[in-house]
Design a protein around this motif. Structure first.
Motif, PDB file in Angstrom:
ATOM      1  N   SER A  98      -8.374 -30.006  -6.546  1.00  0.00           N
ATOM      2  CA  SER A  98      -9.541 -30.256  -7.402  1.00  0.00           C
ATOM      3  C   SER A  98     -10.486 -29.057  -7.370  1.00  0.00           C
ATOM      4  O   SER A  98     -11.012 -28.637  -8.405  1.00  0.00           O
ATOM      5  CB  SER A  98     -10.283 -31.513  -6.961  1.00  0.00           C
ATOM      6  N   LYS A 101      -8.960 -26.299  -9.389  1.00  0.00           N
ATOM      7  CA  LYS A 101      -9.082 -26.611 -10.815  1.00  0.00           C
ATOM      8  C   LYS A 101     -10.494 -26.290 -11.312  1.00  0.00           C
ATOM      9  O   LYS A 101     -10.665 -25.668 -12.371  1.00  0.00           O
ATOM     10  CB  LYS A 101      -8.762 -28.082 -11.068  1.00  0.00           C
ATOM     11  N   ARG A 102     -11.507 -26.693 -10.561  1.00  0.00           N
ATOM     12  CA  ARG A 102     -12.896 -26.403 -10.957  1.00  0.00           C
ATOM     13  C   ARG A 102     -13.130 -24.905 -11.047  1.00  0.00           C
ATOM     14  O   ARG A 102     -13.758 -24.419 -11.985  1.00  0.00           O
ATOM     15  CB  ARG A 102     -13.875 -27.029  -9.962  1.00  0.00           C
ATOM     16  N   VAL A 104     -10.891 -22.488 -11.556  1.00  0.00           N
ATOM     17  CA  VAL A 104     -10.142 -21.912 -12.684  1.00  0.00           C
ATOM     18  C   VAL A 104     -10.827 -22.257 -14.001  1.00  0.00           C
ATOM     19  O   VAL A 104     -10.975 -21.409 -14.884  1.00  0.00           O
ATOM     20  CB  VAL A 104      -8.676 -22.401 -12.666  1.00  0.00           C
ATOM     21  N   GLU A 105     -11.261 -23.495 -14.142  1.00  0.00           N
ATOM     22  CA  GLU A 105     -11.936 -23.904 -15.371  1.00  0.00           C
ATOM     23  C   GLU A 105     -13.279 -23.208 -15.556  1.00  0.00           C
ATOM     24  O   GLU A 105     -13.753 -23.042 -16.670  1.00  0.00           O
ATOM     25  CB  GLU A 105     -12.115 -25.426 -15.396  1.00  0.00           C
ATOM     26  N   ALA A 106     -13.891 -22.768 -14.459  1.00  0.00           N
ATOM     27  CA  ALA A 106     -15.161 -22.055 -14.537  1.00  0.00           C
ATOM     28  C   ALA A 106     -14.946 -20.581 -14.870  1.00  0.00           C
ATOM     29  O   ALA A 106     -15.889 -19.808 -14.919  1.00  0.00           O
ATOM     30  CB  ALA A 106     -15.927 -22.202 -13.229  1.00  0.00           C
ATOM     31  N   GLY A 107     -13.728 -20.191 -15.096  1.00  0.00           N
ATOM     32  CA  GLY A 107     -13.430 -18.810 -15.476  1.00  0.00           C
ATOM     33  C   GLY A 107     -13.412 -17.835 -14.320  1.00  0.00           C
ATOM     34  O   GLY A 107     -13.659 -16.648 -14.498  1.00  0.00           O
TER      35      GLY A 107
END
Length: 127
Positions: A98, A101-102, A104-107
């Motif tokens: 998790s 994922k956070r 990676v999604e935050a760039g």
């Protein structure tokens, strides 16, 4: 083996050896004679038999005699003990995945704890 009888080897001991783990995978496809199992390994048939004995003592394989041939088959029930033990640690994997994922999604920006790829790229200041 009766439930009250103590096993000579437990599932964890039996599966600690990579050869025995490989034998478990091999027997997952079906029952095999010891001669056929031996053909998959660069060790003596006696060594293969010893590995199979450890697996049998842990309850992971069953053997049966057909004439002069001994055949082995996987007994998967003891693997449930291993699955239950490992499932306890799923929450740690879930937390780490998790967090990844956070990030990676935050760039790739720094995470909440200030540690991430952007932190790795910053030049170090002299102390």
């Amino acid at each position: 083996m009766p439930a009250s009888a103590a096993r000579k080897h437990d599932v964890f001991q039996a599966l600690a050896d990579p050869t025995r783990r490989s034998m478990i995978r091999l027997l997952a496809d079906g029952e095999m004679p010891v001669t056929a199992i031996s053909g998959y390994y660069p060790i003596s048939r006696t060594a293969v038999s010893k590995h199979l004995r450890v697996l049998a003592e842990a309850g992971l394989v069953k053997e049966r005699k057909i004439g002069r041939e001994t055949r082995y088959r996987l007994e998967p029930d003891p693997l449930l003990e291993l699955k239950r033990w490992l499932s306890y640690f799923d929450r740690y994997w879930d937390n780490k995945l998790s967090a990844l994922k956070r990030m990676v999604e935050a760039g790739g920006e720094d995470g909440e704890d200030g540690w991430g790829p952007a932190e790795w790229r910053k030049p170090k200041k002299d102390a």
